[in-house]
Design a protein around this motif. Structure first.
Motif, PDB file in Angstrom:
ATOM      1  N   VAL A 123      18.356   1.235  -9.024  1.00 54.16           N
ATOM      2  CA  VAL A 123      18.592   2.002  -7.800  1.00 54.16           C
ATOM      3  C   VAL A 123      17.335   2.752  -7.395  1.00 54.16           C
ATOM      4  O   VAL A 123      16.945   2.777  -6.223  1.00 54.16           O
ATOM      5  N   MET A 124      16.656   3.354  -8.378  1.00 51.82           N
ATOM      6  CA  MET A 124      15.438   4.099  -8.059  1.00 51.82           C
ATOM      7  C   MET A 124      14.336   3.177  -7.549  1.00 51.82           C
ATOM      8  O   MET A 124      13.618   3.514  -6.598  1.00 51.82           O
ATOM      9  N   ALA A 125      14.219   1.991  -8.164  1.00 53.42           N
ATOM     10  CA  ALA A 125      13.203   1.036  -7.708  1.00 53.42           C
ATOM     11  C   ALA A 125      13.519   0.600  -6.282  1.00 53.42           C
ATOM     12  O   ALA A 125      12.645   0.549  -5.415  1.00 53.42           O
ATOM     13  N   LEU A 126      14.794   0.319  -6.028  1.00 52.10           N
ATOM     14  CA  LEU A 126      15.228  -0.097  -4.696  1.00 52.10           C
ATOM     15  C   LEU A 126      14.914   0.991  -3.678  1.00 52.10           C
ATOM     16  O   LEU A 126      14.515   0.710  -2.545  1.00 52.10           O
ATOM     17  N   SER A 127      15.059   2.249  -4.106  1.00 47.16           N
ATOM     18  CA  SER A 127      14.833   3.329  -3.152  1.00 47.16           C
ATOM     19  C   SER A 127      13.345   3.472  -2.833  1.00 47.16           C
ATOM     20  O   SER A 127      12.980   3.761  -1.702  1.00 47.16           O
ATOM     21  N   VAL A 128      12.476   3.208  -3.815  1.00 49.24           N
ATOM     22  CA  VAL A 128      11.032   3.237  -3.517  1.00 49.24           C
ATOM     23  C   VAL A 128      10.684   2.111  -2.542  1.00 49.24           C
ATOM     24  O   VAL A 128       9.939   2.300  -1.577  1.00 49.24           O
ATOM     25  N   VAL A 129      11.258   0.922  -2.781  1.00 50.28           N
ATOM     26  CA  VAL A 129      10.998  -0.205  -1.885  1.00 50.28           C
ATOM     27  C   VAL A 129      11.510   0.119  -0.482  1.00 50.28           C
ATOM     28  O   VAL A 129      10.808  -0.081   0.513  1.00 50.28           O
ATOM     29  N   GLY A 130      12.731   0.669  -0.398  1.00 47.57           N
ATOM     30  CA  GLY A 130      13.323   0.987   0.895  1.00 47.57           C
ATOM     31  C   GLY A 130      12.482   1.981   1.687  1.00 47.57           C
ATOM     32  O   GLY A 130      12.399   1.913   2.906  1.00 47.57           O
ATOM     33  N   PHE A 131      11.838   2.910   0.978  1.00 47.67           N
ATOM     34  CA  PHE A 131      10.987   3.889   1.630  1.00 47.67           C
ATOM     35  C   PHE A 131       9.721   3.274   2.200  1.00 47.67           C
ATOM     36  O   PHE A 131       9.164   3.756   3.164  1.00 47.67           O
ATOM     37  N   SER A 132       9.252   2.227   1.527  1.00 51.35           N
ATOM     38  CA  SER A 132       7.898   1.758   1.803  1.00 51.35           C
ATOM     39  C   SER A 132       7.847   0.613   2.797  1.00 51.35           C
ATOM     40  O   SER A 132       6.832   0.415   3.448  1.00 51.35           O
ATOM     41  N   VAL A 133       8.922  -0.166   2.878  1.00 54.73           N
ATOM     42  CA  VAL A 133       8.874  -1.316   3.778  1.00 54.73           C
ATOM     43  C   VAL A 133       9.236  -0.841   5.177  1.00 54.73           C
ATOM     44  O   VAL A 133      10.304  -0.284   5.383  1.00 54.73           O
ATOM     45  N   PRO A 134       8.329  -1.020   6.149  1.00 52.39           N
ATOM     46  CA  PRO A 134       8.622  -0.529   7.493  1.00 52.39           C
ATOM     47  C   PRO A 134       9.812  -1.257   8.122  1.00 52.39           C
ATOM     48  O   PRO A 134      10.095  -2.410   7.783  1.00 52.39           O
ATOM     49  N   VAL A 135      10.494  -0.551   9.027  1.00 52.40           N
ATOM     50  CA  VAL A 135      11.718  -1.077   9.637  1.00 52.40           C
ATOM     51  C   VAL A 135      11.479  -2.440  10.288  1.00 52.40           C
ATOM     52  O   VAL A 135      12.271  -3.358  10.140  1.00 52.40           O
ATOM     53  N   THR A 143       0.835  -1.202   0.000  1.00 56.35           N
ATOM     54  CA  THR A 143       0.000   0.000   0.000  1.00 56.35           C
ATOM     55  C   THR A 143       0.870   1.253   0.000  1.00 56.35           C
ATOM     56  O   THR A 143       0.688   2.154  -0.823  1.00 56.35           O
ATOM     57  N   VAL A 144       1.822   1.295   0.944  1.00 56.89           N
ATOM     58  CA  VAL A 144       2.677   2.472   1.052  1.00 56.89           C
ATOM     59  C   VAL A 144       3.474   2.678  -0.232  1.00 56.89           C
ATOM     60  O   VAL A 144       3.612   3.801  -0.725  1.00 56.89           O
ATOM     61  N   MET A 145       3.953   1.555  -0.802  1.00 55.03           N
ATOM     62  CA  MET A 145       4.750   1.662  -2.018  1.00 55.03           C
ATOM     63  C   MET A 145       3.920   2.217  -3.169  1.00 55.03           C
ATOM     64  O   MET A 145       4.382   3.106  -3.891  1.00 55.03           O
ATOM     65  N   THR A 146       2.687   1.718  -3.336  1.00 52.98           N
ATOM     66  CA  THR A 146       1.878   2.216  -4.449  1.00 52.98           C
ATOM     67  C   THR A 146       1.564   3.708  -4.267  1.00 52.98           C
ATOM     68  O   THR A 146       1.577   4.457  -5.233  1.00 52.98           O
ATOM     69  N   ILE A 147       1.328   4.129  -3.030  1.00 55.14           N
ATOM     70  CA  ILE A 147       1.056   5.553  -2.811  1.00 55.14           C
ATOM     71  C   ILE A 147       2.295   6.379  -3.147  1.00 55.14           C
ATOM     72  O   ILE A 147       2.212   7.426  -3.785  1.00 55.14           O
ATOM     73  N   ASN A 148       3.469   5.882  -2.721  1.00 52.19           N
ATOM     74  CA  ASN A 148       4.707   6.605  -3.023  1.00 52.19           C
ATOM     75  C   ASN A 148       4.957   6.690  -4.523  1.00 52.19           C
ATOM     76  O   ASN A 148       5.386   7.728  -5.033  1.00 52.19           O
ATOM     77  N   ILE A 149       4.684   5.589  -5.246  1.00 54.53           N
ATOM     78  CA  ILE A 149       4.884   5.595  -6.700  1.00 54.53           C
ATOM     79  C   ILE A 149       3.929   6.598  -7.341  1.00 54.53           C
ATOM     80  O   ILE A 149       4.303   7.374  -8.220  1.00 54.53           O
ATOM     81  N   LEU A 150       2.687   6.592  -6.850  1.00 53.13           N
ATOM     82  CA  LEU A 150       1.686   7.545  -7.335  1.00 53.13           C
ATOM     83  C   LEU A 150       2.164   8.975  -7.081  1.00 53.13           C
ATOM     84  O   LEU A 150       2.048   9.851  -7.942  1.00 53.13           O
TER      85      LEU A 150
END
Lengths: 291, 313
Positions: free
Chosen positions: B132-144, A264-271
């Motif tokens: 790298v950009m894809a990895l950075s989106v994933v890194g932002f979104s997955v909680p610690v 969910t968070v990832m899709t919002i961030n991509i959006l």
């Protein structure tokens, strides 16, 4: 939600342009699916979603329990789907509250020089307080409720919106059309809302999507640390918190809600990234830092 | 230069004062008697009365406020209700694991994220850049905590090559300590790697379009030299600034990571104090973390001014 607002201000084809990027289109589709599934939670889960089944404790995922069962024998899939409702609601309200208050404060700080430095020192102070600590302390003091959790999370998000809006106002207020409006004697509130606010809309939409994502994560952290909503209310954070004790025997109790949360968070961030590229190519990628 | 440093330090004081005020108000937001809350659910009326007198809650709100500010100005953060120890002492006792964890995570971040971001910018729009950009989106979104648990599952339970939880001091058993530190440091660092790689990329990308890079290229400098000698140092200021702002995220991340990996640091102290309703400690800890945030950003401001003369205005 935000894109509809934007279309009215942009030339036709904005949505088509936005979704021409494949990641953005896929992200939007998944996000929409998650919202739909949580809205229709009663339809997609089985008849008794929260039924406790002592004999089925920590049942591994199979065809009848897609995500397995938790320590009480409850179906994790149903919990996750129902939990999404409250988590998304928290995200939505935090985004709404912080965007509204942040805009008002940002407009004030940017336009009225005499309150600017005092207001911004307040924002600096709020930024210095770690968001998780403030939220955990406030919720545990006041007691968990939708209002206290939204308030606690929004408090730390407001300075980012304020700074953003203020920075836009500071540049726009020197534009000749604003100067012209002022010299024509148009009342200040009208100048602010009719002539300055529209310039803030694009960055504000982008920031709001990031706030939405950050708030969902924060709610999960609160639940995980045991200070969110009461433990029996299903939210993603609470399901994660309940899974902690049995993680080694039933990792799906953590992985299923965690995965839903992360997607969910990832899709919002991509959006948000897609919106930013479309709405404001000049908006620095560093703005993301604030999120 | 000295004037600039003095000015920056002086401007941090009002911010600290506001933080202290917010913390003061925060603890008085709770419905009901703060002394009763501070004393705990099971406390009798005489205990509550004693707590009230001890904390000066029987005095007027303005006296309480001035006392709180005065104590802070003298460097006192109050004392724990449970252990009766000064908060500073409690923090000192728990500081080592937190500092070790934060330092390891920062080190990992800088070692991984800066080269990653620089290479992504250098190979703009290539598959490396996209990865790298894809990895950075994933890194932002997955909680610690999610990364933490996935690491524990993969490396400690399935592969069984690293310990599950706990903390060992690197000053007593360095190798064992490193084995305990890898997973928490990596899960904490992931968010920062995402953040710093992104900022490095955009910052280097901007610099690579500058005239002096073209000049360097024209005089025949090699690619590697252009990137590491000319572009990266000029891109340093935004990267360092973001690391400073990231301290707030780091503190939040430390609290969660210590909870996942059962590390007895300051983050655990915070959660334990909140769950145990030891509010003077909570109050002191929020002040402590805010001071760290303000202090680090002050140092970074000064460092940026030293590195880049353009900032010194």
């Amino acid at each position: 939600m935000t894109s509809v607002e934007a279309t009215s201000k942009r030339p036709r084809g904005f949505l088509r342009q936005l979704f021409s990027s494949r990641p953005v289109a896929i992200g939007a589709a998944i996000f929409l699916a998650i919202i739909l599934v949580s809205l229709c939670a009663d339809l997609v889960t089985n008849a008794q979603p929260f039924q406790i089944r002592p004999r089925m404790r920590l049942h591994a995922p199979d065809s009848s329990f897609w995500f397995g069962t938790d320590a009480l024998g409850r179906d994790v899939f149903s919990l996750v789907v129902f939990g999404g409702r409250l988590s998304l609601l928290v995200g939505f309200f935090v985004a709404l509250v912080s965007a509204t208050l942040g805009t008002v404060l940002g407009l004030t700080a940017g336009y009225f020089k005499n309150v600017d430095s005092i207001l911004m020192r307040f924002m600096d102070a709020i930024m210095a307080i770690p968001g998780v600590l403030f939220a955990v302390a406030l919720v545990s003091l006041v007691g968990p409720s939708l209002a206290s959790i939204v308030g606690a999370i929004a408090f730390s998000e407001i300075p980012r919106v304020t700074r953003l809006v203020r920075s836009v106002v500071l540049t726009v207020r020197e534009e000749s059309y604003v100067k012209a409006a002022e010299s024509m004697g148009i009342p200040t509130p009208l100048v602010l809302f009719r002539h300055i606010l529209p310039s803030c809309v694009a960055p504000l939409i982008v920031q709001t999507t990031y706030t939405f994502a950050a708030a969902i994560l924060m709610e999960a952290v609160l639940g995980f640390l045991g200070v969110g909503f009461p433990p029996d209310v299903p939210t993603w954070g609470n399901i994660l918190a309940n899974g902690r004790a049995v993680f080694q025997r039933g990792p799906w109790t953590i992985i299923a809600p965690g995965l839903f949360l992360a997607i969910t968070v990832m899709t919002i961030n991509i959006l948000g990234d897609g919106l930013r590229d479309r709405l404001d190519p000049k908006l620095s990628r560093n703005a993301k830092v604030a999120a | 230069m000295a004037r600039l440093i003095l000015w920056r330090i002086a401007s941090a004081i009002p911010v600290m004062l506001i933080v202290a005020t917010i913390v003061f108000v925060l603890l008085r937001l709770s419905p009901g008697d703060p002394a009763a809350i501070l004393a705990g659910d099971s406390a009798g009326p005489e205990v509550i009365a004693r707590v009230r007198a001890e904390l000066g809650l029987d005095r007027s709100i303005s006296v309480q406020y001035l006392t709180w500010i005065g104590e802070l100005a003298r460097g006192h953060l109050g004392a724990s209700i449970m252990s009766k120890q000064p908060v500073i002492k409690e923090i000192k006792a728990r500081l080592e694991p937190t500092l070790v964890l934060a330092f390891a995570a920062m080190l990992l971040t800088i070692l991984i994220a800066v080269p990653l971001g620089a290479i992504a910018a250098w190979r703009h729009n290539s598959w490396i850049d996209r990865a790298v950009m894809a990895l950075s989106v994933v890194g932002f979104s997955v909680p610690v905590f999610m990364t933490g648990y996935i690491f524990i599952l993969c490396f400690s339970i399935w592969a069984d090559i690293l310990p599950v939880q706990g903390y060992v001091s690197p000053f007593s058993a360095p190798i064992l300590a490193a084995r305990h530190l890898v997973l928490p440091a990596l899960s904490l660092a992931l968010l920062f790697i995402a953040l710093i790689a992104r900022v490095t990329r955009s910052s280097v990308l901007e610099i690579l379009g500058e005239d002096f890079v073209r000049t360097a290229r024209a005089k025949g400098a090699r690619n590697g030299r252009i990137l590491w000698r000319h572009a990266l140092p000029n891109a340093a200021v935004p990267i360092i600034t973001v690391i400073g702002l990231g301290i707030a995220l780091l503190i939040s991340g430390v609290v969660v990571t210590e909870s996942v990996f059962n590390i007895p640091g300051v983050g655990r102290l915070t959660i334990d104090s909140i769950l145990g309703r030891d509010y003077p400690v909570v109050q002191g800890l929020i002040m402590f973390f805010a001071m760290i945030y303000i202090g680090v950003n002050l140092l970074i401001d000064i460092a940026c001014a030293l590195v880049d003369p353009r900032v010194r205005v």
